[in-house]
Scaffold this active site. Structure first.
Site, PDB file in Angstrom:
ATOM      1  N   GLY A  17       0.836  -1.206   0.000  1.00 55.38           N
ATOM      2  CA  GLY A  17       0.000   0.000   0.000  1.00 55.38           C
ATOM      3  C   GLY A  17       0.867   1.250   0.000  1.00 55.38           C
ATOM      4  NE  ARG A  78      -2.226  -4.284  -1.130  1.00 51.52           N
ATOM      5  CZ  ARG A  78      -1.787  -3.706  -0.009  1.00 51.52           C
ATOM      6  NH1 ARG A  78      -0.731  -4.177   0.599  1.00 51.52           N
ATOM      7  NH2 ARG A  78      -2.434  -2.672   0.502  1.00 51.52           N
ATOM      8  CG  ASP A 109       4.723  -7.218   7.709  1.00 48.71           C
ATOM      9  OD1 ASP A 109       3.957  -6.785   6.827  1.00 48.71           O
ATOM     10  OD2 ASP A 109       4.309  -7.788   8.746  1.00 48.71           O
ATOM     11  CB  THR A 132       2.883   0.345   5.779  1.00 51.65           C
ATOM     12  OG1 THR A 132       1.518   0.106   6.171  1.00 51.65           O
ATOM     13  CG2 THR A 132       3.761  -0.080   6.947  1.00 51.65           C
ATOM     14  CG  ASP A 134      -1.895  -0.774   8.040  1.00 51.26           C
ATOM     15  OD1 ASP A 134      -2.699   0.178   7.956  1.00 51.26           O
ATOM     16  OD2 ASP A 134      -2.084  -1.872   7.491  1.00 51.26           O
ATOM     17  CG  ASP A 136       1.350  -3.464  10.137  1.00 45.56           C
ATOM     18  OD1 ASP A 136       2.037  -2.755   9.373  1.00 45.56           O
ATOM     19  OD2 ASP A 136       0.529  -4.286   9.715  1.00 45.56           O
ATOM     20  NE  ARG A 178      -5.099  -6.560   4.799  1.00 45.56           N
ATOM     21  CZ  ARG A 178      -5.113  -6.207   3.519  1.00 45.56           C
ATOM     22  NH1 ARG A 178      -6.193  -6.380   2.804  1.00 45.56           N
ATOM     23  NH2 ARG A 178      -4.047  -5.689   2.944  1.00 45.56           N
TER      24      ARG A 178
HETATM   25  O1  F6P Z   1      -1.490  -0.046   3.312  1.00 45.54           O
HETATM   26  C1  F6P Z   1      -2.131  -0.585   4.402  1.00 45.54           C
HETATM   27  C2  F6P Z   1      -3.611  -0.641   4.138  1.00 45.54           C
HETATM   28  O2  F6P Z   1      -4.101   0.650   3.852  1.00 45.54           O
HETATM   29  C3  F6P Z   1      -4.413  -1.283   5.247  1.00 45.54           C
HETATM   30  O3  F6P Z   1      -4.696  -0.425   6.305  1.00 45.54           O
HETATM   31  C4  F6P Z   1      -5.620  -1.734   4.497  1.00 45.54           C
HETATM   32  O4  F6P Z   1      -6.269  -2.768   5.188  1.00 45.54           O
HETATM   33  C5  F6P Z   1      -5.064  -2.177   3.182  1.00 45.54           C
HETATM   34  O5  F6P Z   1      -3.865  -1.445   3.005  1.00 45.54           O
HETATM   35  C6  F6P Z   1      -5.955  -1.942   2.005  1.00 45.54           C
HETATM   36  O6  F6P Z   1      -5.297  -2.366   0.859  1.00 45.54           O
HETATM   37  P1  F6P Z   1      -5.832  -2.120  -0.613  1.00 45.54           P
HETATM   38  O7  F6P Z   1      -5.686  -0.667  -0.920  1.00 45.54           O
HETATM   39  O8  F6P Z   1      -4.957  -2.952  -1.467  1.00 45.54           O
HETATM   40  O9  F6P Z   1      -7.261  -2.525  -0.621  1.00 45.54           O
END
Ligand code: F6P
Length: 328
Positions: A17, A78, A109, A132, A134, A136, A178
């Site tokens: 992300g 991704r 990660d 990120t 997040d 995390d 998430r």
């Molecule tokens: O980058 C992290 C994040 O924003 C999370 O908080 C979220 O759950 C996920 O990516 C969403 O991913 P995507 O944009 O691929 O749906």
């Protein structure tokens, strides 16, 4: 400044992300490397571009006017294919064809796990920088983008407060995360939330209803609850439904979604990204490999990518207790 390092050309990429501040990190990587006499190639769309051979030379002036921009000029992705050895081989062959002898990966990660596989199979030295929203990633206090995401969410919550107060309403605000409750915990305290629900802090609906009723009995006319999206974006609607069914209380829902991933990075994120990007290049040129550079307190730290990807970091529960204690 020239270098005596073995590394003559660095590949830099953003992965997973996107996060505000990734551009500031790319700028720091490119400018530090070129100032050290090392060439830089930008790999587009993360591991997708590595597999599909989407790469472009980056120059000093390509970095002009990007420090303040959200998103990533290198694009991101991704890649499910990168999990398969035959695609990693393709990626490694492409890197070789561009004479790339070291990599800098800006991502979370999951991205670092890919980096580790490349190191294990093809011995391409890699340094990771955690980017990120997040937050995390083990081994650093904050990841690039977290501070901006928190401030973006907070500015929305402040606006919701106005209307919640005018109408004497309960609002459930859903933020991203998430597997991680970092954004929820931070904005919960900073936004004066009554309760914070995170993947690590699941609260039964009965308890939430009890709390809301007690608040009303004490004279509170409006309430903000914060929930992390967890595994099911949109879960705030389920929660609102359950609250309505159990108590008759009406709760409005606001899902902040991907706006948290965009926008101009805060000063903190730009500074963090600049420090990490600069340090990552110096580490690579000093012969270090398979490490993540992070920031703990005011100090830059190094841990192995293996440690960064196998250990976990969870949001500080004391923030959840603090929000509760202060929302009396
Ligand atoms: O980058 C992290 C994040 O924003 C999370 O908080 C979220 O759950 C996920 O990516 C969403 O991913 P995507 O944009 O691929 O749906």
């Amino acid at each position: 400044m020239s270098t005596t390092s073995q590394i003559k050309k660095i590949g830099v990429f953003t992965s997973g992300g996107d996060a505000p501040g990734m551009n500031a990190a790319i700028r720091a990587v490119v400018r530090t490397a070129i100032s050290s006499g090392v060439e830089v190639t930008g790999i587009l769309q993360g591991y997708v571009g590595m597999i599909e051979n989407k790469m472009t030379a980056l120059q000093m002036r390509d970095m002009a006017n990007i420090i303040q921009r959200g998103g990533t000029i290198l694009k991101t992705g991704r890649s499910a294919e990168f999990l398969k050895p035959e695609y990693r081989k393709k990626a490694a062959d492409n890197l070789k064809s561009h004479s790339i002898d070291g990599l800098i990966c800006i991502g979370g990660d999951g991205s670092f796990r890919g980096a580790q596989a490349l190191w294990a199979e093809y011995q391409i030295p890699i340094i990771g920088i955690a980017g990120t929203i997040d937050n995390d990633v083990y081994g650093c206090d904050d990841t690039i983008g977290f501070d901006t995401a928190v401030n973006t969410a907070l500015s929305a919550i402040d606006k919701i407060r106005d209307t919640a107060d005018s109408h004497d309403r309960i609002f459930i605000v859903e933020v991203m995360g998430r597997d991680s409750g970092y954004i929820a915990s931070a904005v919960g305290v900073a936004g004066g939330a009554e309760e914070i629900l995170t993947p690590e802090n699941i609260i039964p609906v009965d308890k939430i209803v009890e709390k809301l009723k007690e608040s009303r009995a004490r004279g509170k006319t409006s309430s903000i609850l914060i929930t992390a999206e967890g595994q099911k974006p949109g879960r705030a609607y389920d929660l609102a439904d359950s609250i309505r069914k159990k108590s008759g209380l009406d709760a409005k829902v606001c899902i902040l979604g991907h706006q948290q991933r965009g926008g101009s990075p805060t000063a903190n994120d730009r500074i963090l990204a600049s420090r990490l990007g600069h340090a990552a290049v110096l580490a690579l040129l000093a012969g270090k490999k398979n490490l993540m550079i992070g920031s703990q307190g005011k100090i830059l730290t190094e841990i192995s990518l293996a440690e960064a990807t196998t250990k976990s970091k969870t949001a500080d529960k004391t923030l959840i207790h603090l929000a509760r204690a202060l929302s009396v």
